[in-house]
Design a protein around this motif. Structure first.
Motif, short mmCIF file in Angstrom:
data_model
loop_
_atom_site.label_atom_id
_atom_site.label_comp_id
_atom_site.label_asym_id
_atom_site.label_seq_id
_atom_site.Cartn_x
_atom_site.Cartn_y
_atom_site.Cartn_z
N VAL A 639 0.84 -1.20 0.00
CA VAL A 639 0.00 0.00 0.00
C VAL A 639 0.88 1.25 0.00
O VAL A 639 1.81 1.37 0.82
CB VAL A 639 -0.94 0.01 1.22
N TYR A 640 0.58 2.21 -0.90
CA TYR A 640 1.34 3.46 -1.00
C TYR A 640 0.37 4.63 -1.04
O TYR A 640 -0.76 4.52 -1.54
CB TYR A 640 2.23 3.45 -2.24
N GLU A 641 0.85 5.77 -0.55
CA GLU A 641 0.06 6.99 -0.55
C GLU A 641 0.57 7.96 -1.63
O GLU A 641 1.72 7.87 -2.06
CB GLU A 641 0.14 7.68 0.82
N ASP A 642 -0.30 8.83 -2.00
CA ASP A 642 0.04 9.87 -2.98
C ASP A 642 1.30 10.61 -2.55
O ASP A 642 1.42 11.03 -1.39
CB ASP A 642 -1.13 10.84 -3.10
N GLY A 643 2.26 10.72 -3.46
CA GLY A 643 3.50 11.43 -3.18
C GLY A 643 4.63 10.54 -2.70
O GLY A 643 5.79 10.97 -2.68
N GLU A 644 4.35 9.32 -2.29
CA GLU A 644 5.39 8.40 -1.85
C GLU A 644 6.20 7.89 -3.04
O GLU A 644 5.71 7.83 -4.17
CB GLU A 644 4.79 7.19 -1.14
N MET A 645 7.42 7.49 -2.76
CA MET A 645 8.25 6.86 -3.78
C MET A 645 8.06 5.35 -3.72
O MET A 645 8.11 4.74 -2.65
CB MET A 645 9.72 7.20 -3.58
N PHE A 646 7.83 4.77 -4.87
CA PHE A 646 7.82 3.32 -4.98
C PHE A 646 9.17 2.89 -5.55
O PHE A 646 9.60 3.37 -6.59
CB PHE A 646 6.70 2.83 -5.90
N ASN A 647 9.85 1.99 -4.85
CA ASN A 647 11.14 1.47 -5.29
C ASN A 647 11.11 -0.05 -5.26
O ASN A 647 10.70 -0.65 -4.26
CB ASN A 647 12.28 1.97 -4.40
N ALA A 648 11.52 -0.65 -6.34
CA ALA A 648 11.55 -2.10 -6.42
C ALA A 648 12.81 -2.56 -7.13
O ALA A 648 13.35 -1.85 -7.99
CB ALA A 648 10.32 -2.64 -7.14
N SER A 649 13.26 -3.75 -6.76
CA SER A 649 14.45 -4.34 -7.36
C SER A 649 14.06 -5.62 -8.08
O SER A 649 13.35 -6.47 -7.53
CB SER A 649 15.49 -4.65 -6.27
N LEU A 650 14.52 -5.75 -9.32
CA LEU A 650 14.22 -6.91 -10.15
C LEU A 650 15.23 -8.03 -9.89
O LEU A 650 16.43 -7.77 -9.74
CB LEU A 650 14.27 -6.55 -11.63
N GLU A 651 14.74 -9.27 -9.87
CA GLU A 651 15.63 -10.41 -9.81
C GLU A 651 14.97 -11.61 -10.46
O GLU A 651 13.77 -11.60 -10.74
CB GLU A 651 16.07 -10.72 -8.38
N VAL A 652 15.75 -12.65 -10.67
CA VAL A 652 15.25 -13.88 -11.28
C VAL A 652 15.83 -15.07 -10.54
O VAL A 652 17.05 -15.15 -10.32
CB VAL A 652 15.63 -13.96 -12.78
N ALA A 653 14.96 -15.97 -10.12
CA ALA A 653 15.41 -17.27 -9.61
C ALA A 653 15.46 -18.22 -10.80
O ALA A 653 14.43 -18.54 -11.40
CB ALA A 653 14.44 -17.78 -8.55
N TRP A 724 2.35 -8.68 -9.47
CA TRP A 724 2.02 -8.36 -8.08
C TRP A 724 1.04 -7.17 -8.06
O TRP A 724 1.23 -6.19 -8.78
CB TRP A 724 3.29 -7.96 -7.31
N PRO A 725 0.04 -7.22 -7.18
CA PRO A 725 -0.88 -6.08 -7.05
C PRO A 725 -0.28 -5.00 -6.16
O PRO A 725 0.57 -5.27 -5.31
CB PRO A 725 -2.11 -6.70 -6.41
N LEU A 726 -0.73 -3.80 -6.37
CA LEU A 726 -0.28 -2.64 -5.59
C LEU A 726 -1.48 -1.71 -5.43
O LEU A 726 -2.24 -1.49 -6.37
CB LEU A 726 0.84 -1.92 -6.36
N TRP A 727 -1.66 -1.16 -4.22
CA TRP A 727 -2.78 -0.25 -3.97
C TRP A 727 -2.24 1.13 -3.65
O TRP A 727 -1.30 1.27 -2.84
CB TRP A 727 -3.63 -0.76 -2.81
N VAL A 728 -2.79 2.14 -4.30
CA VAL A 728 -2.37 3.52 -4.07
C VAL A 728 -3.59 4.33 -3.61
O VAL A 728 -4.70 4.13 -4.12
CB VAL A 728 -1.73 4.15 -5.33
N TYR A 729 -3.36 5.22 -2.63
CA TYR A 729 -4.46 5.97 -2.03
C TYR A 729 -4.10 7.45 -1.93
O TYR A 729 -2.93 7.80 -1.67
CB TYR A 729 -4.75 5.46 -0.61
N PRO A 730 -5.08 8.31 -2.10
CA PRO A 730 -4.84 9.74 -1.84
C PRO A 730 -4.69 9.97 -0.35
O PRO A 730 -5.16 9.18 0.47
CB PRO A 730 -6.10 10.41 -2.40
N LYS A 731 -4.03 11.08 -0.02
CA LYS A 731 -3.88 11.42 1.40
C LYS A 731 -5.09 12.17 1.94
O LYS A 731 -5.42 12.06 3.12
CB LYS A 731 -2.61 12.26 1.60
N LYS A 732 -5.71 12.96 1.08
CA LYS A 732 -6.83 13.79 1.52
C LYS A 732 -8.13 13.17 1.02
O LYS A 732 -8.38 13.08 -0.18
CB LYS A 732 -6.68 15.21 0.99
N VAL A 733 -8.95 12.72 1.98
CA VAL A 733 -10.23 12.09 1.65
C VAL A 733 -11.28 12.60 2.63
O VAL A 733 -10.97 13.20 3.67
CB VAL A 733 -10.14 10.56 1.73
#
Length: 925
Positions: A639-653, A724-733
């Protein structure tokens, strides 16, 4: 005696999977036999072996259960431990049974050496010929063989076999008094009613064979891949001057090598012919090794392969492998026993491979030859175990001797099969650890073609957490440094996709495999009932169906199965991916892909007990995260909020092959399938094993509205992809409304509802009398482990207007973690309310449960939430968003609850809820 004349066909047989001779003749004894039950053990004293049995006709191979013999079960499907323990035998017999048949020995058997083979018996047999005792045999894993010498003369003879399926060595078995009937208390799968049944009969080959006095015995073939040699060891004593020759042939009969064995030697070692290729899961190459003279011949199939440990890395033929495993606990609910023909096992293994598996662990039993033959051809890896699940290993000398002899029989009978790579003394053993270690050392010295282990996990400290001195590999659920499976983690920690098991695994000095991961219970599938057309009756399923119908929940049963199954599949995905991300890991063993019918109806499978899909997840979907090559992604949270940085690293098994100059493509799409972002990583070299840090995905989250995104990673030019699923939400609701009263007070809610107001009642869940909120579903079984918060996930209508601003599926996903943990599930059996978030109760209590519902009360309208939607909302974006979405729904014209309650009915702070819950307790503890 009811004498029956049989037309016996004498056939010439050249065996290709065991020792054989070109001159061998066999008489197949399959067909009609006379059987007489000996429940009072009088047959030996009364000399039944020397009489014509006045019994009934039965078909062998087969069991008394197949014939409908024994005590008929008259139970009815009630919600009771005597029913809910597992599937019910329609007929049951434990004790001695006498089987008799007349045979005609041909004239050309004069002077031959004659043997009788009975394949797969539980678990003691005695052979009588014309009333004379020939011998006694016992084994739960290998054929019972009797040497008749040359005493069986040509002509008619009466063969009588006494089989006793009583509990001969009770100390091989752990028992559970959770189940009222003592006959159902043993749990080891070699002798139990919980998976296979305690059948009486013979289920495999039944044959007489005649051979020359000179006989080649116990031919064993050893591959030394490192040195490039093939060694054959055997037993042969002959007065003949004929040379003993060897050949290596293809399966089509082409000779690749041949020569003469030095006179008087019982072994021969030769360089591997160039044409002989390695055997593994991708190349299941098989060959025949043949020894022969003018008069006799013996041959075995083998694969040129060598399993080894290289420090803490598991290798086959010098290359690293990773075991994607599943338990096999003799679950064959039509027959109650394993298939004895290769086709049955080939079908099972094909389904296992379709779901990306390459390994089966045989929990406390060893399969028959047909299983090994099918696995050899499919390229599938086996861990076999002694028929043993004991808390008293070494305490009883007779039991210990039986087990050690059983180990020798298993190695001799099945050791040539390349699929047989691992062997454990048993499941979760306790007892004499020194004896376990010395036994492993002795077995390794006898046969170094396999890797050995003392016990497949143990609850005896420190046996289960530290690899033993003689362990070649180590199977555990937690080491001395922590958990290496999700059951100890997923409910306690928020979703985190950066994690692996390195901290608890990297110090282990031998190859490491995680023990029985999963065990996430899935709600029973009522449509399965009609499939039980064999010896077992699903009274447990029928009892659940009756309870659902009584409680008005039967129509929801298919949705319960699907929603709980989707939650289990999601958890299995994260379990497997954490294992694949861990460099110091060599595999996992699921418990399990298919349902386990016993131990309290442990329906932990995404497939049913017949290895059929429940419609929860396809083989193609499962293979995305469970195959020889899996794209992986490490990122911090779901779960991430508006304005946050999403960072992910790719790999392979990558446990397939080295691959140079590859390309990884990644995309992020929204619910409509539109691309939000995409990227590519080029010039990637994939080595065998873990391939971390292959690239990164980084972006600033922009969430003007709540949204579910999907991140996908694919290896270009292949079918290997993952998502993979990811959910993003606004901060002001919107968190408040002039038109909706938000309160945690029952008194205030009642007062405002009497005024005709619209109320969101959100009391302190910690003070409510309900079932503790839990993210993961029931562990294993609510019958076997009753003292757990026994819910099985959420069920929602994803199109309900209450979720217009809260994207969700109709089942639990990762974004619900915080909401489930900060909640109680309320029993609403007698309430006229409509669940918005229904909680699936376990299949024992079967209550209507909810943690968000709507109704009319007083003169107003109400939404009740036992999910905390008040506290720490600045740090809980999912709770904040759900509150906002509910408020917008309550302000809309669509908010018009159909039910109506008196507010006193909603006072969940008294003892009513808990008493109602306890009133349906079936447990006998």
């Amino acid at each position: 005696m009811k004498a029956v004349l049989y037309y016996l066909v004498v056939v010439m047989v050249v065996m290709t999977t065991g020792c054989s001779k070109s001159s061998v003749k066999e008489i197949d004894l399959a067909g009609d036999w006379t059987v007489k039950l000996d429940s009072i053990n009088s047959g030996l004293d009364e000399g039944w072996a020397g009489k014509n049995l006045d019994g009934v006709t039965i078909q062998l191979p087969g069991t008394l259960d197949d014939a409908g013999l024994g005590t008929t079960n008259t139970q009815v499907p009630v919600m009771d431990n005597s029913v809910m323990w597992g599937l019910t035998r329609k007929h049951q017999y434990i004790g001695k049974a006498w089987y008799q048949k007349e045979v005609n020995v041909p004239a050309n058997w004069e002077g031959k050496s004659i043997h009788l083979e009975l394949e797969r018996v539980i678990w003691q047999s005695r052979l009588f010929i014309d009333g004379k005792l020939i011998g006694k045999n016992e084994s739960l894993t290998t054929p019972h063989r009797f040497d008749l010498g040359s005493s069986l003369t040509p002509g008619k003879h009466t063969v009588t076999i006494l089989i006793d399926n009583s509990d001969i060595y009770p100390l091989i078995n752990v028992t559970s008094d959770k189940y009222p009937d003592p006959v159902n208390q043993e749990l080891a799968h070699s002798y139990t009613n919980h998976t296979q049944i305690k059948w009486n009969g013979i289920i495999g080959n039944i044959k007489l064979s005649a051979s020359e006095p000179d006989e080649i015995k116990d031919l064993q073939v050893y591959s030394n891949v490192a040195e490039g040699t093939i060694q054959a060891v055997f037993s042969f004593h002959s007065n003949s001057e004929n040379d003993l020759k060897y050949q290596i042939l293809t399966t089509s009969g082409d000779a690749l090598a041949e020569g003469i064995v030095e006179n008087g030697k019982d072994e021969v070692t030769i360089p591997k012919p160039d044409e002989v290729k390695l055997w593994d899961e991708f190349n299941p190459n098989l060959y025949e090794f043949r020894l022969f003279t003018k008069d006799v011949r013996a041959s075995v199939k083998f694969g040129y392969s060598q399993i080894q440990k290289d420090g803490n890395v598991l290798t086959l033929n010098g290359k690293r492998i990773f075991l994607r495993g599943n338990l096999e606990c003799v679950i064959f609910p039509l027959t109650g026993h394993p298939p004895m023909h290769k086709d049955g096992w080939a079908k099972l293994l094909a389904q296992a491979k379709a779901y990306g598996l390459n390994h089966l662990r045989f929990h406390s039993w060893c399969p028959p030859a047909a299983a090994f033959e099918a696995a050899d051809e499919a390229g599938f890896y086996f861990q076999v175990e002694l028929p043993h699940w004991s808390l008293h290993f070494g305490e009883d000398e007779k039991t210990t001797r039986f087990l050690l002899n059983e180990a020798d029989r298993i190695l001799s009978e099945y050791g040539n099969h390349p699929s047989f790579i691992l062997m454990s003394l048993g499941n979760e053993l306790q007892g004499d650890a020194d004896l376990m270690n010395s036994t492993v050392a002795e077995l390794r010295a006898k046969d170094n073609r396999h890797l050995y282990m003392t016990t497949t996990y143990s609850f005896q400290y420190p046996l289960g957490t530290i690899a033993q001195p003689e362990d070649d590999y180590f199977v555990t659920q937690k080491t001395d440094k922590g958990w290496i499976r999700g059951q100890g983690i997923f409910n306690a920690q928020p979703p985190n996709f950066n994690e692996d098991y390195t901290a608890a695994s990297e110090h282990v000095p031998v190859p490491l495999i995680s023990h029985e991961i999963g065990q996430y219970s899935v709600y029973p599938d009522m449509s399965e009932i009609e499939k039980y057309t064999g010896v077992l009756k699903p009274l447990n399923f029928m009892a659940v169906r009756n309870e659902l119908e009584k409680n008005g929940l039967l129509d929801l049963a298919p949705e319960f199965t699907y929603a709980s199954g989707k939650l289990a599949a999601m958890l299995y995905k994260e379990e497997i991916e954490r294992a694949l991300k861990t460099p110091a890991f060599d595999g996992f063993q699921l418990l399990q892909l298919q349902d386990f019918p016993g131990q309290g109806t442990a329906l932990v499978g995404l497939l049913n007990a017949f290895w059929e899909s429940k419609g929860v997840i396809s083989a193609e979907e499962f293979r995305q995260f469970n195959s020889e090559l899996v794209p992986l992604l490490r990122f911090e949270k779901a779960v991430y909020e508006d304005g946050e940085m999403f960072n992910a690293s790719l790999e392979v098994a990558n446990f397939y092959k080295d691959m140079q100059d590859q390309t990884l493509d990644w995309t992020i799409t929204n619910k409509a399938g539109e691309k939000v972002l995409e990227g590519t990583e080029n010039n990637i070299n994939l080595t065998l094993g873990n391939n971390p840090d292959l690239g990164s995905i980084a972006f600033k989250v922009s969430a003007a509205k709540a949204e579910k995104l999907l991140i996908s990673v694919a290896l270009r030019g292949s079918d290997y992809q993952n998502s993979w699923p990811l959910w993003v939400y606004p901060k002001k609701v919107i968190l408040s409304s002039d038109n909706v009263v938000i309160t945690s007070s029952f008194a205030e809610a009642k007062q405002e509802l009497d005024k005709g107001r619209t109320v969101l009642l959100n009391p302190d869940y910690k003070k409510l009398k309900g079932i503790d909120g839990r993210f993961v579903p029931v562990f294993w079984s609510p019958v076997h482990f009753p003292n757990q918060p026994s819910t099985m996930g959420l069920l929602m209508d994803e199109n309900h207007a209450a979720f217009n601003d809260f994207p969700t599926s109709g089942y639990t996903e990762w974004q619900w973690w915080d909401l489930c943990i900060h909640s109680k599930s309320m029993i609403i059996d007698s309430l006229n309310v409509t669940p918005i978030v229904r909680v699936i109760d376990n299949f024992v209590t079967n209550h209507h449960l909810a943690n968000v519902f709507e109704t009319k009360a007083g003169n107003g309208k109400l939404i009740f939430s036992s999910i905390d939607l008040i506290n720490n909302l600045s740090e809980r974006p999912v709770a904040r968003q759900l509150r906002s979405s509910l408020l917008q729904y309550m302000e809309s014209d669509t908010f018009n609850p159909s039910g109506s309650v008196n507010m006193d009915e909603l006072d969940f702070t008294d003892e009513t809820q808990q008493k109602q819950f306890e009133a349906t307790d079936i447990y006998t503890e």
